[in-house]
Structures are given as C-alpha cells and as structure tokens.
Write an enzyme that holds these catalytic residues in place. Structure first.
Site, PDB file in Angstrom:
ATOM      1  N   GLY B 122       1.190  -1.217  -0.242  1.00 54.58           N
ATOM      2  CA  GLY B 122      -0.133   0.180   0.290  1.00 54.58           C
ATOM      3  C   GLY B 122       0.721   1.002   0.062  1.00 54.58           C
ATOM      4  O   GLY B 122       0.728   1.749   1.346  1.00 54.58           O
ATOM      5  N   TYR B 123       1.535   1.443  -1.393  1.00 55.76           N
ATOM      6  CA  TYR B 123       2.447   2.674  -1.287  1.00 55.76           C
ATOM      7  C   TYR B 123       1.459   3.760  -1.751  1.00 55.76           C
ATOM      8  O   TYR B 123       1.150   5.006  -0.993  1.00 55.76           O
ATOM      9  CB  TYR B 123       3.362   2.128  -1.859  1.00 55.76           C
ATOM     10  N   SER B 124       1.103   3.584  -2.680  1.00 57.62           N
ATOM     11  CA  SER B 124       0.951   4.732  -4.012  1.00 57.62           C
ATOM     12  C   SER B 124      -0.821   5.318  -3.581  1.00 57.62           C
ATOM     13  O   SER B 124      -1.343   4.754  -2.875  1.00 57.62           O
ATOM     14  CB  SER B 124       0.550   4.434  -5.245  1.00 57.62           C
ATOM     15  N   SER B 156      -1.055  -3.596  -6.709  1.00 53.27           N
ATOM     16  CA  SER B 156      -1.444  -4.706  -7.471  1.00 53.27           C
ATOM     17  C   SER B 156      -2.066  -5.998  -7.139  1.00 53.27           C
ATOM     18  O   SER B 156      -2.235  -5.943  -5.234  1.00 53.27           O
ATOM     19  CB  SER B 156       0.121  -5.359  -7.847  1.00 53.27           C
ATOM     20  N   GLU B 240      18.380  -2.200  -4.521  1.00 54.68           N
ATOM     21  CA  GLU B 240      19.307  -3.268  -3.923  1.00 54.68           C
ATOM     22  C   GLU B 240      19.702  -4.436  -5.367  1.00 54.68           C
ATOM     23  O   GLU B 240      20.676  -5.036  -6.009  1.00 54.68           O
ATOM     24  CB  GLU B 240      18.616  -4.425  -3.073  1.00 54.68           C
TER      25      GLU B 240
END
Lengths: 371, 385
Positions: B122-124, B156, B240
């Site tokens: 749950g970022y954007s 997603s 990374e």
C-alpha cells in the site's frame, strides 16, 4: 567473477590522464590541429618512452606485453583528451603484425613500432568503404621476384606521417594483409582534409609498388587476419569514442550547473537533465559492452566478434547523438569555434564510419548470431 | 577483469543444474497445481526461496554470486518463480528481515517463504504517485492502535492478499515530507478496508483502489520506529537490484520475437530478412546484453563491499525502453495482422497482451522520467527539480 579493472589498469588510466592534462591540454590540442602535420613529434616520442605504442606488443619485441583490456584503458584516455597522435594507427599496425604475422615478421617490424621510431597505420578501404574483405579490390600481381601493387587505398588514418602501412589487398582473389614501407618506389600519400582536424586522413597511392613475398603476413589465413584486424580496429575506435563521450558529457553537465536562464541553472529543467541522463545511460552501457568485448578478444572467445560489433554499433549511435546534443544543450556558445563542444561533434563524425558504422555492425552481429 | 567462476561457484551451478534435471524435465506442465506445490516444497527444502535472507529467519544465506547463479540457471530453464508470495518475497520480507522485531520475524517470515499468505504493498495514492513521499493516508495513534483513514491506489493483487505493507502519514507537520511516514503491517480482513478492483487497458484487473475507514492496526504491527517508514521500505530496497534477474526474461521475449519475425511475411518476404526489422532486433539485443553487463559491473562493486546507489536506475531505464520497444516491434512487424487479438492471433495473442501490459513494469517501479531525474540529480549532480 570480476567485471572491473585491476589496480595496475587504474594506475595506467590515472597516469595517462594526468600526463595528457599537463602536456597536451585542449589549448595544445587546438594548436597542434592547425599545424601541417597535426601532431607533435616530440610529444609522440615522449609517449613512446612511456610505453604507449608498445603497450600491447610482446615484451620480447620491446613492448609491455599487455592485453586488449589495457589498450582500451589507454585509448579511452587519449580519446578523452582528443589527443592528436598517430597512436591509434601505430597500435593497430602493431596489433595486425602481432596477431597475424609470422615469428620473423614480428621480429622485423614490431620493435620499431613499439619504440615509436616507426609510425604505422592500416590501409583497408578503397572506393567502397566497406570495412572487410568485400571492400578489398586491390590486387597484388605476382611477378618474377615478388608482388606488385597498383592502385589506391583511401581514408588512411595518419597516412601522411606513416612509415609503415598494413595494406589489405588480394593475391589471386584471396584477401591478405601486406606490409608496405614508406620508402617503396611508386608510393605516395596525399593528404585529404578531414572534418575532424585532430585526426588526419590520406589517400595512399601505389603506382607499381614492389613488395617481396615475405611482406605478406603469414601467421594465419588472410581473410581471417583481415577480419580480426577489423574487430580490433572497431574496438580500439570505440575506446577512443567512449573516452571522448565521457569528456563531452562532463563538459555539458558542468555547463548545465553553471548556466543560468529563467533564474535557475538550466540543469534543473527536465528538458536539459533528461537528455543528459539518457546520454549517461548510453555511455555507461556502451562501456560495459566494450569492456566485455575487449576481455573476449583477450580470451580468444568464440563470440568475441559479435561482442565487438554490438559494442561498436551502440557506441557509434551514442557518440553520434551526443555530439549533436552537446552542441544543442549549450545553445549559441556550443556553435562557436572557440568553445570545445564542436570538437567532440567532429570527433563523433570521424569515429562513425571508422571500422564500420552502426548499421554495418548491427548487420554483422545479426549474421554472426545466426539470423 | 575475469568472468570465470571459482570452483565453489561452479559446484553450486552444477548443483542447481542437477536439481533442475531431476525436478524440471523437458515437457513438464509447470502450470499444474500438483507440480507447483511439489516444486515449492523441494525449493523450500533446498532453502532456495528467500535464498538471500539469513539462515536464522529461515532463508538460505546464499552469497551474492550464488544468488545470481541460482536466478540465471532457473531462468535459463524457464523454471516457475522461486516461491509464490511474490510481493512478500520482493518487498515485505526483506524489510521485515532488516527492521522487524523477533516476534514479527517469527510471525510473518515462514508464511512468506511457504507461500501461505499473499501480501500487497500500500504505497501509491491518488495524489502521491511519482511524488510518493507526498502521501496523505493518515495514521493516528490511539492507545495501543493506529487508526488509519485514507486511500491507496494501483495496489497490485490487493483483492487476493491477506496482508498489506502500508505507508501512512503519522506526522503531518514533519518539516521534510519523507519524515513523518510510518510503516504498518495490516491484515486485509480488518474492518473498514474496502478493495475496489480497477480494470487496466489490457482488460485485466491486477490492481485495485483500497479505502481505509477508521481501520484499527495494533501498534505491535508497526515495522520499524514511528516516522521511519520511508527508510524501512523505499530507500532500503530501491537500490538493491542490479537488474540481472530481468535480463533472462527480456532475452526470452527477444528470442520469441526473432522466431515470430522468421515466421511472419512482410512486404513479400520474411520479416527477419527485412534489414530494418533485423537491425531493430539486434539493437534490442545490444541493449539487453548491456543490461546484463551493467548488472555484472554493479555486482562486482557489491562483491568488493561497496553499496549500490542510484546507478541501478540505468538498468531500470533500459528495461522500460525494451519492454515498450519489443511490444511495439512485435505488433508492427505483423502489419494489420497485429491488430487481431485472442486465439486467432500469432502465438495465441501473446504479443497483443505484451504490447498492452508494459505499464506494469514500466510505470510500476517508478516511471522512466523519475529514473532520469534520479540519474541526473544523484549521479550527475544536477540541481534538484
């Protein structure tokens, strides 16, 4: 697994960079480019004493015995400095003889090339500038005691200064590389003005020039010798290109930080910073391909030719675009004679067809890849 | 410069190859449920799922070089992914391994490795996409809970996930917007969460909007300290990846595209004999090969103990360009037949789907323009936008 340079190679890079920054800065590059010969004989001999033309020549012939990766390090730096010198040509003449000459031929010609006493070059192109056997029409006619060359080689780098020419020709239809000496009767070079005045081009005229049978490089079949020389030439030119590309990009990035328009350094605007980011990506990626190709050449890897073609094609596209963008991003100042941006643009033009342009190498890579 | 492997690394490669010979013989139906559960069980036994994670948490403790070898060999044989909890393995697990409490590691890591739970990220938000640090979804401390209100978007597989790793703003007054963000681990069945799937341009519904209405999250499910959410999730992970793993996937697509060009008629001859098409294919090949070698350069730096920085954006940018270009080329070389979708299309409509699904990777991980900003500002040192 190690895809990086050794400490010795980093030392070589630093040494060459410092030497050129001190002894041949851009003001000197410009001065030399306006002289008749286009380079300094004294500086040439000095770099020879530092071991530059002999870097990839075996120790037994007076060289340093280093590999192609080391050569790439050296040529990236001479490219970065746009150093006017017959180094690239002499190196390639030496590479051809080392790679395809017999024991006796190496012993005869390499010491002079390694010491810088002999300036060498390679003469491959003719009317068609196809870099490879298909472009070679010049026939070496047999006669009683040797071979006779009648014809012309074109776009010969450093032709006017060269003492020794590695000439691509044919004997009874088969391509070979032959060594022709400056002193040969009937040999003449004609300077051709070049868009990049830090580089010199000439036409080599051969009017009944006689050479002996043992001037034909005999260490391997001629078609193979020629193809391997094209590989090494393309890789060497790519190295010079990418060094110059690095410098041109750095020049433009520095300008983008300083130049104020609309109350801000122009490097803040995405219209400026995005092309610079793209060019950086392409320069770094071309380097990765080139360094891998150089390693593959040193290893004698089966896919070395394909690796070289991918590297030359990508580097050529990158540097061609960079030459234009560097001028454009500078605005008016980039169009002036006194500012250095134009020198990189011209170098990009010089490097594009040298040993095959991008289309040539993409097609070659396709064929080598079984397409 | 030396691309040779050490004897130990060669031995590991042989071990992976032997495993693949035994467990993935040619012709295996890798989509069958029976195969996949058995495949994952064996991978777990080998500890090749979460291979880079420390052994103490159940990972494999694999060296950098071993990780590359494992991924390469798996990709060469077109093996199914290592593990089934994709987001958990890529994003959540590494964050928990680095910042989680012992209790959180015990509770969440085994389920991620065994694929028992799906995670989403749950970022954007509608107002925080490329400018992710501007996120506004609020988390307010209330006793032993955070109360979450707000909205996430482009999430997603949210509708199939049991858990979410969530970024909320706990301090709206923080001077720097990257501060004041906190990371929470949220069970998707918590009351107040609504998931609304969004249809994408290819007709699929891989992502969703997620709404939070007074959602109570226990404080023990906070990952890292309050206000440290940006570091815990985004900056710790973003750099990374050397991009080596993506190369095999791109190569596979290029091989398939070359094959398509061999079978496709174009202006009276095989498309593969058209010099323009040939050059575009080899051009793509040069860039894929450059990506592989760039990755090797980054890996070399990591092996020397130097941390990777923003240079990984180089390969992200290459990948974005390649995903778009390969899809375009595949459709274009088919001419009007490129318009046909579904089973009647060449390769069962693979290329039409491919040409419509690139945004998932091209926009998903940060748009190309954001990658260019990163390169220009952090590598070239140009002034911040």
């Amino acid at each position: 697994m190690n895809f990086g340079f050794t400490e010795e190679q980093e030392l070589l890079r630093d040494g060459v960079r410092k030497f050129l920054a001190e002894r041949c800065p851009m003001s000197e590059v410009r001065r030399l480019s306006e002289t008749a010969e286009g380079f300094s004989r004294d500086l040439w001999l000095e770099t020879a004493r530092l071991g530059w033309p002999g870097l990839a020549v075996a120790e037994e012939y007076g060289g340093a015995g280093q590999g192609f990766v080391d050569l790439v390090v050296l040529l990236e730096e001479t490219g970065r400095a746009l150093h006017p010198s017959p180094l690239l040509s002499t190196t390639l003449a030496g590479v051809a003889i080392s790679d395809s000459g017999s024991e006796a031929q190496r012993a005869r010609w390499l010491p002079g090339l390694a010491s810088g006493e002999t300036i060498g070059t390679v003469a491959l192109l003719e009317a068609s500038d196809f870099p490879g056997a298909d472009g070679v029409r010049l026939e070496a006619r047999r006669d009683a005691d040797g071979l006779v060359l009648d014809g012309e080689k074109r776009f010969v780098a450093d032709g006017a200064a060269a003492d020794l020419f590695v000439v691509a020709c044919r004997i009874e239809g088969s391509p070979v590389l032959a060594i022709v000496d400056r002193g040969a009767t009937g040999l003449e070079t004609v300077d051709v003005p070049c868009i990049d005045s830090t580089k010199r081009l000439a036409t080599l005229r051969l009017g009944g020039v006689r050479i002996s049978r043992d001037a034909v490089l005999s260490g391997r079949p001629g078609d193979e010798a020629l193809e391997r020389l094209v590989d090494r030439g393309a890789a060497a030119v790519s190295a010079e290109m990418l060094g110059a590309a690095d410098a041109a990009l750095a020049l433009t990035v520095a300008y983008a930080k300083e130049r104020i328009q609309f109350g801000s350094p122009i490097g803040r605007f995405q219209g400026v910073k995005h092309p610079l980011a793209e060019l950086y990506v392409d320069v770094e990626s071309s380097k990765s391909l080139l360094h891998d190709a150089a390693w593959a050449l040193d290893q004698g890897a089966a896919d070395a030719s394909k690796a070289v073609s991918l590297a030359k094609a990508y580097a050529t596209e990158t540097f061609s675009r960079l030459g234009i963008d560097v001028v454009q991003l500078h605005g008016g100042i980039g169009y002036t004679w006194e500012y250095d941006a134009q020198l990189y643009l011209k170098r990009a033009k010089w490097a594009r067809p040298a040993f095959g342009d991008a289309d040539h190498h993409y097609d070659r890579a396709a064929a080598l890849g079984g397409m | 410069m030396d691309f040779h492997l050490t004897p130990e690394e060669e031995a590991f490669r042989a071990e992976v190859r032997a495993f693949l010979d035994a467990n993935l013989p040619p012709g295996t139906n890798t989509a069958s449920f029976g195969f996949l559960s058995e495949w994952n069980r064996k991978l777990r036994e080998k500890r090749w799922i979460g291979f880079s994670w420390p052994k103490e948490v159940g990972g494999g403790g694999g060296s950098l070089m071993q990780q590359v070898i494992l991924k390469e060999e798996m990709a060469k044989r077109k093996a199914p992914p290592l593990g089934t909890c994709f987001m958990g393995l890529a994003w959540v697990g590494p964050a928990i391994v680095q910042y989680g409490t012992d209790e959180q590691k015990r509770r969440f890591i085994p389920d991620i490795l065994d694929g028992r739970v799906q995670w989403c990220t749950g970022y954007s938000e509608p107002g925080a996409g490329s400018d992710l640090a501007a996120l506004q979804c609020r988390g307010v401390r209330d006793g032993s809970h955070y109360v979450v209100n707000g909205q996430k978007i482009w999430t997603s597989i949210a509708m199939w996930s049991q858990w979410m790793i969530l970024l909320v703003r706990t301090d709206p007054n923080a001077k720097v917007k990257h501060d004041g963000i906190t990371c929470l681990l949220v069970e998707m069945s918590t009351p107040g969460i609504t998931v609304r799937p969004l249809k994408n341009m290819s007709g699929g519904t891989m992502f969703s909007e997620v709404f939070f209405d007074d959602v109570r999250v226990p404080v023990e499910n906070r990952l890292g300290v309050e206000g440290d959410g940006w570091r815990v999730t985004i900056s710790a992970l973003a750099n990374e990846r050397s991009g080596i793993a993506e190369v095999e996937g791109l190569r596979r697509n290029l091989d398939a595209l070359r094959d398509l060009a061999r079978r496709t008629e174009r202006r009276g001859r095989k498309a593969l004999e058209d010099p323009t098409i040939r050059r575009r294919i080899v051009r793509a090949e040069a860039r894929i090969e450059a990506m592989r070698l760039n990755g090797m350069r980054f890996l070399t730096r990591q092996l020397r103990g130097e941390p990777l920085g923003s240079e990984t954006s180089i390969n992200k940018l290459h990948r974005a360009t390649l995903e778009v270009d390969l899809g375009e080329l595949a459709i274009e070389l088919q001419g009007s037949a490129g318009l046909v979708t579904g089973r009647d299309a060449a390769d069962g409509g693979r290329w039409q789907r491919f040409a419509l699904n690139w945004p998932e990777v091209v926009i998903g991980g940060g748009t190309p323009n954001i990658q260019k900003n990163i390169i220009a500002e952090r590598i070239l040192g140009l002034p911040h936008d």
